[in-house]
Design a protein around this motif. Sequence first.
Motif, mmCIF file in Angstrom:
data_model
loop_
_atom_site.group_PDB
_atom_site.id
_atom_site.type_symbol
_atom_site.label_atom_id
_atom_site.label_comp_id
_atom_site.label_asym_id
_atom_site.label_seq_id
_atom_site.Cartn_x
_atom_site.Cartn_y
_atom_site.Cartn_z
ATOM 1 N N LEU A 472 3.207 114.610 23.357
ATOM 2 C CA LEU A 472 4.617 114.822 23.050
ATOM 3 C C LEU A 472 5.153 116.046 23.779
ATOM 4 O O LEU A 472 4.430 117.037 23.980
ATOM 5 N N VAL A 473 6.422 115.966 24.163
ATOM 6 C CA VAL A 473 7.081 117.106 24.799
ATOM 7 C C VAL A 473 7.062 118.291 23.841
ATOM 8 O O VAL A 473 7.317 118.154 22.639
ATOM 9 N N VAL A 474 6.719 119.474 24.379
ATOM 10 C CA VAL A 474 6.645 120.675 23.534
ATOM 11 C C VAL A 474 8.062 121.217 23.357
ATOM 12 O O VAL A 474 8.578 121.975 24.183
ATOM 13 N N ASN A 475 8.712 120.808 22.269
ATOM 14 C CA ASN A 475 10.034 121.322 21.917
ATOM 15 C C ASN A 475 10.008 121.771 20.455
ATOM 16 O O ASN A 475 8.959 121.733 19.799
ATOM 17 N N LYS A 476 11.148 122.171 19.939
ATOM 18 C CA LYS A 476 11.152 122.678 18.569
ATOM 19 C C LYS A 476 10.803 121.583 17.576
ATOM 20 O O LYS A 476 10.110 121.831 16.569
ATOM 21 N N ALA A 477 11.230 120.354 17.826
ATOM 22 C CA ALA A 477 10.923 119.252 16.910
ATOM 23 C C ALA A 477 9.409 119.053 16.809
ATOM 24 O O ALA A 477 8.858 118.872 15.719
ATOM 25 N N ARG A 478 8.716 119.106 17.959
ATOM 26 C CA ARG A 478 7.262 118.942 17.906
ATOM 27 C C ARG A 478 6.617 120.095 17.167
ATOM 28 O O ARG A 478 5.670 119.911 16.392
ATOM 29 N N ARG A 479 7.097 121.317 17.392
ATOM 30 C CA ARG A 479 6.497 122.469 16.703
ATOM 31 C C ARG A 479 6.704 122.369 15.194
ATOM 32 O O ARG A 479 5.805 122.697 14.404
ATOM 33 N N GLU A 480 7.877 121.909 14.773
ATOM 34 C CA GLU A 480 8.120 121.709 13.337
ATOM 35 C C GLU A 480 7.210 120.605 12.789
ATOM 36 O O GLU A 480 6.679 120.703 11.684
ATOM 37 N N PHE A 481 7.054 119.558 13.578
ATOM 38 C CA PHE A 481 6.184 118.434 13.225
ATOM 39 C C PHE A 481 4.747 118.926 12.982
ATOM 40 O O PHE A 481 4.124 118.619 11.970
ATOM 41 N N GLU A 482 4.239 119.719 13.928
ATOM 42 C CA GLU A 482 2.890 120.273 13.786
ATOM 43 C C GLU A 482 2.806 121.157 12.541
ATOM 44 O O GLU A 482 1.823 121.092 11.782
ATOM 45 N N ARG A 483 3.835 121.983 12.343
ATOM 46 C CA ARG A 483 3.802 122.945 11.233
ATOM 47 C C ARG A 483 3.749 122.219 9.892
ATOM 48 O O ARG A 483 3.020 122.633 8.977
ATOM 49 N N LEU A 484 4.503 121.123 9.767
ATOM 50 C CA LEU A 484 4.491 120.362 8.508
ATOM 51 C C LEU A 484 3.093 119.820 8.204
ATOM 52 O O LEU A 484 2.595 119.939 7.078
ATOM 53 N N VAL A 485 2.472 119.226 9.210
ATOM 54 C CA VAL A 485 1.162 118.603 8.986
ATOM 55 C C VAL A 485 0.089 119.659 8.749
ATOM 56 O O VAL A 485 -0.755 119.515 7.847
ATOM 57 N N ILE A 486 0.106 120.727 9.547
ATOM 58 C CA ILE A 486 -0.887 121.800 9.364
ATOM 59 C C ILE A 486 -0.743 122.414 7.987
ATOM 60 O O ILE A 486 -1.739 122.703 7.294
ATOM 61 N N ASN A 487 0.502 122.613 7.542
ATOM 62 C CA ASN A 487 0.747 123.173 6.215
ATOM 63 C C ASN A 487 0.141 122.278 5.125
ATOM 64 O O ASN A 487 -0.494 122.756 4.178
ATOM 65 N N LEU A 488 0.293 120.958 5.288
ATOM 66 C CA LEU A 488 -0.280 120.019 4.316
ATOM 67 C C LEU A 488 -1.804 120.067 4.349
ATOM 68 O O LEU A 488 -2.459 120.120 3.298
ATOM 69 N N LEU A 489 -2.389 120.058 5.542
ATOM 70 C CA LEU A 489 -3.852 120.065 5.661
ATOM 71 C C LEU A 489 -4.445 121.331 5.038
ATOM 72 O O LEU A 489 -5.479 121.265 4.360
ATOM 73 N N MET A 490 -3.813 122.453 5.276
ATOM 74 C CA MET A 490 -4.322 123.703 4.707
ATOM 75 C C MET A 490 -4.181 123.706 3.183
ATOM 76 O O MET A 490 -5.075 124.146 2.458
ATOM 77 N N TYR A 491 -3.075 123.159 2.695
ATOM 78 C CA TYR A 491 -2.848 123.135 1.241
ATOM 79 C C TYR A 491 -3.876 122.244 0.533
ATOM 80 O O TYR A 491 -4.518 122.668 -0.427
ATOM 81 N N VAL A 492 -4.041 121.007 1.011
ATOM 82 C CA VAL A 492 -4.948 120.097 0.309
ATOM 83 C C VAL A 492 -6.402 120.527 0.468
ATOM 84 O O VAL A 492 -7.234 120.280 -0.409
ATOM 85 N N ALA A 493 -6.726 121.193 1.606
ATOM 86 C CA ALA A 493 -8.093 121.696 1.765
ATOM 87 C C ALA A 493 -8.404 122.739 0.702
ATOM 88 O O ALA A 493 -9.497 122.744 0.123
ATOM 89 N N ARG A 494 -7.427 123.598 0.424
ATOM 90 C CA ARG A 494 -7.658 124.658 -0.565
ATOM 91 C C ARG A 494 -7.563 124.151 -2.001
ATOM 92 O O ARG A 494 -8.246 124.647 -2.892
ATOM 93 N N GLU A 495 -6.733 123.145 -2.232
ATOM 94 C CA GLU A 495 -6.533 122.661 -3.598
ATOM 95 C C GLU A 495 -7.540 121.586 -4.011
ATOM 96 O O GLU A 495 -7.899 121.494 -5.188
ATOM 97 N N TYR A 496 -7.993 120.770 -3.049
ATOM 98 C CA TYR A 496 -8.777 119.589 -3.433
ATOM 99 C C TYR A 496 -10.172 119.505 -2.808
ATOM 100 O O TYR A 496 -11.100 119.024 -3.447
ATOM 101 N N PHE A 497 -10.322 119.907 -1.547
ATOM 102 C CA PHE A 497 -11.530 119.526 -0.815
ATOM 103 C C PHE A 497 -12.434 120.689 -0.407
ATOM 104 O O PHE A 497 -13.654 120.547 -0.404
ATOM 105 N N GLY A 498 -11.872 121.823 0.015
ATOM 106 C CA GLY A 498 -12.654 122.902 0.613
ATOM 107 C C GLY A 498 -13.357 123.793 -0.399
ATOM 108 O O GLY A 498 -13.267 123.605 -1.614
ATOM 109 N N THR A 499 -14.054 124.793 0.133
ATOM 110 C CA THR A 499 -14.849 125.676 -0.732
ATOM 111 C C THR A 499 -13.970 126.528 -1.653
ATOM 112 O O THR A 499 -14.461 127.045 -2.660
ATOM 113 N N ALA A 500 -12.683 126.682 -1.310
ATOM 114 C CA ALA A 500 -11.786 127.441 -2.180
ATOM 115 C C ALA A 500 -11.201 126.569 -3.291
ATOM 116 O O ALA A 500 -10.466 127.057 -4.144
ATOM 117 N N SER A 501 -11.548 125.273 -3.297
ATOM 118 C CA SER A 501 -10.968 124.333 -4.258
ATOM 119 C C SER A 501 -11.691 124.373 -5.600
ATOM 120 O O SER A 501 -12.935 124.321 -5.662
#
Length: 981
Positions: A472-501
């Motif tokens: 994907l072209v590196v523009n603000k929409a893509r950066r927001e897209f990445e940020r949303l998914v990374i934010n979700l992955l970090m949240y569920v890792a800490r709440e449900y799956f990872g060692t901090a869960s």
Amino acid sequence: MLNTASFQTRARAIDHLGRGQIADAPTAISELWKNAYDAYARGVELHIHSGNVVVASICDNGHGMDAETLSSKWLVVGTESKVASPVPVEDRFGLPERARLGEKGIGRLSAAFLSPVTLVVSKRVGQPYAALLVDWRFFENPYLFINDVRFPLVEFGELKEFPALFAQMFEELKANLQWGSASPHTAHLAAAWDRFDAIEREQNPNAPTTREAILSLSPEGLIKWDHFSPWWQLMHKAVEGDDVHGTALFTIGANTELACWVTDDEYESPDIQKVKETLTETLVSFVDPFEDTPIAFDYAVVVHKPGKADFIPVSSEEVFDIQELRSLEHVIEGEFDTAGNFQGRITAFGKDRGECFLPSPSVFTQRGKDSVGPFRFCLGTFEQDKKNTTHSDEEFEYHSSQVNKYGGICIHRDGLRVMPYGREDGDLFRMEFRRSKHAGREFFVYRRSFGRLAITSQHNPNLKDKAGREGLVVNKARREFERLVINLLMYVAREYFGTASTIRNQELPGIQKARQRQMRAAETARKRNQKNFVRALKEKLPLALEASTRAEAGADKLEQTLACKAYDDLPAIKMELDALQGLRDDLRIPNRPDELGSQEEDYRRYRDAYALFCATIDKLKSMLARCEAEGLLGDPKRIATSKFYSNEARISSQIGKALSTITSSLDALRTTWEENAREDRTAYRRKSTEFVSMLEAGQGLTPVLDYLDKVHTELSDELNLKYDGIIHSLEQLVEGVDLEGAFFHVDEVNRSLEEKVSMLNSVAQLGISVEIIGHELEALESQVTRYLKLMPKEVRALKSYTLAFEAHRALVDRLRFLAPLRKTSYRSRIAISGKEIAKYVKEFFGTTFEQCRIQFEVTPAFEGFSIRDLPSRIYPTFINLVNNALYWVQRGERRIIRLDFVQGKAIVADSGPGVDEDDQKHLFELFFTKRTNGRGVGLYLCRENLAVARHSIRYATDNDPEVLEGANFIIEFHEVEHVSR
């Protein structure tokens, strides 16, 4: 003075837009597959054909193109998609309207990356076929303009007309380099090619110039019906009748990334392996497999090699789909809305954890050209360490096996893959980068995760592809897209799956304890079964031998009685038979373990004695039944009544014994668990009293309550595991489940698999060694021979030199005998006679036959048959079989190996001890062997090699001819060409 000027386009602009924009062959294929999707095809396929010039074809059954469309659209660079009208309904063939994926009008130029020459053949409904021949090498000349090059375009009625036209098209193509008359334009063309030739010769004087390469290419044999056949079949899948439609794009002289699939090299370099893996990773899951109803668009990659079955490395029928994703123990499934909020469901450690809502980050663009838009998301994974997983061993191994092919997080736009996401190098959300900082807390492993993000052209217009389709072209929409998914992955890792869960910390101790208990229980049961078997074998072996002797004596006595007509002795013999009948069940032993070790010989003695005992009893019963039928034992009615009551009493006695044993075992079980319960009831008090006394020592109430809850939770989990196990076992017994039989079967399978893995590692190591050594043999052999011959005359005159040279020659000759066994040798089918096979075997093992005093025999019938096949398939089979016979035949007095041909079957027989009946069913299994230091590979390879050509091999059965008293292997050839009488 005011003038105007306009851009002019050099021909090499096409080269930049096509070959220069594409990262690799899989990406180019993806672009052309998407063109087929835009043409409303129901299926698209890539076919790679071997040959002196490798040809690959991309075929579809879309609406196709006529000559006008090829000229006015396919050859026009640029796009009309922003203003183009929708595809007419009649060109959709009943399919719903599809979002147009082609935007820039340059996707077709991807063909230039795949080969120097492209042939496009297309067919529209109600129109003749149209064909266009393009040589992309013209666009490498920087001195030409686009309109300086013209490509041949033809129309024809049927495909059978095309071969003659193909030759004419080549002549027309070469006319671009051959000018019949002088004019300013031809002078310009001649100068352009002369200047380009001069540059190429200066850069590489030994290579032909581009002009010479174009002129040297001949159409003879380039395109055959074999190349057209897959397209013809694909088009006929979409229609009934002959008015077919679709497009086939043939890449003539396909590049290395495609040609490597049809090379015959035995050794694949790491680079070739990587090229193949990249194509598979890129095109697998080309259509979104995580939709409950995937779009109607089939795809496949098919590799055609002569003499071999078609190989299909990629297919829409083989995917990791949504059902398999939902079967994983960790699953996230939901969607992001326009505001960036996530709403979905989470499954962790195999349990549904309910709805999950995650608001968007505090600063998030919702409107305009920087907005992301709504999209759907799903991801599934499983624990890396087997001791932590809630999956069964079989499920864990299955999911692990799927990782290499399907692992990764893809992006699908309008249902089709966006490249390169999902590939090893497509970790858009930096999962591995975060794991490098704290693997346990971040949890997700990119290649062990399965999933996708579903975007659409309509709702996510700002997530655009780069010009080269490298993401994907590196523009603000893509950066927001990445940020949303990374934010979700970090949240569920800490709440449900990872060692901090908290969930992980609560679940893992119970999972690990359950697995440990299962392993301990399995090992205990395995040892118990082995111990019971050894004890029973030791006890029952002498009894079985004695009973067998008694039964044979009874049979002999009955035969003598009947011969002498001493019928008064029959009642006594019948009583003896009844007594022996009662021993049949008493002499049985538990199921045989997979590993017998030192008990192997005793077990076989017991098995043979017990089998003889049972067979003799059956014989006695049959003989006495005839006597009873003839009235020699008295009134038939009285005999039948007596037999009825006798058998009933025996059954009742058997049940009574079993019931008594069950009752006593249940009493013992009840006593044991009542004692356990009494002990467990006091466990909480014992562990918690000290915490209550802490209050008296001045501790606060909160820590004391925390301690009490902790002890309660730990003890409750432990007791659940302990009591659930016995309860579930008892429930299965109540339902009639044979736990011992089930465990025995699983244990036997596991042991077999463990052995095979161990053997596989050994064979793999051996294979690596052979590859390394074999690669060097030819060079080393020639060097040794050369240096031996360079020795001084006085050295060569020595006897020791002569012996060394002869030994070297013998070694070389022996190695050369292995040439027909190599996969790359003798690729053509030829006539092979039994006489030639026998000669080859005799020469190969001649010295061994003499040294071991083995008589090698070949019958005239064997010498007289003939088949047509690959020597590299037939010779190794006989070498393996004779090699096995060599080992076993030396264990007997007679040492004979014979090749025979009886009743249309080739037979390899020997006078050795033969194969034990228990082993016969395992003979052709991989890694099964009874030879000391054997690997159990030879017979397996014999069967697999022969099966490719529809031949079969087996160990002789009762219905097969038996040539010698030892082992007899039967080979039935699919088609025997000749048998001399």
